[in-house]
Enzyme design. Sequence first.
Site, short mmCIF file in Angstrom:
data_model
loop_
_atom_site.label_atom_id
_atom_site.label_comp_id
_atom_site.label_asym_id
_atom_site.label_seq_id
_atom_site.Cartn_x
_atom_site.Cartn_y
_atom_site.Cartn_z
N CYS A 21 69.68 40.88 9.92
CA CYS A 21 70.32 39.53 10.31
C CYS A 21 71.71 39.81 10.85
O CYS A 21 72.31 39.13 11.89
CB CYS A 21 70.47 38.62 9.01
SG CYS A 21 68.96 38.08 8.36
N CYS A 57 70.85 40.10 5.35
CA CYS A 57 70.20 41.44 5.53
C CYS A 57 70.77 42.15 6.87
O CYS A 57 71.29 41.66 7.48
CB CYS A 57 68.70 41.11 5.46
SG CYS A 57 68.08 40.46 6.93
#
Length: 79
Positions: free
Chosen positions: A13, A10
Amino acid sequence: MDIKVLGPGCQKCKTLDTMVREVVAELNLQANIEKIEDIPQIVQYGVMLTPGLVVNGKVKASGKLPSKEELKKILAQEQ
């Protein structure tokens, strides 16, 4: 120092991975940085919410994106 960035890919991240690499360079640390995207591997660390940060085998952050200053403190304490 062994650093693992945990997350399935994501945006948060990816941002954490980039920030960790920047802070390691800024603090001139010797570190092995690994990005772990495999969910079963992430769960083995006890992390249920990503992004997660593991430093030297200890979970230092989970479920939130730490600020750059927080990252500097975390990594400086572990060197």
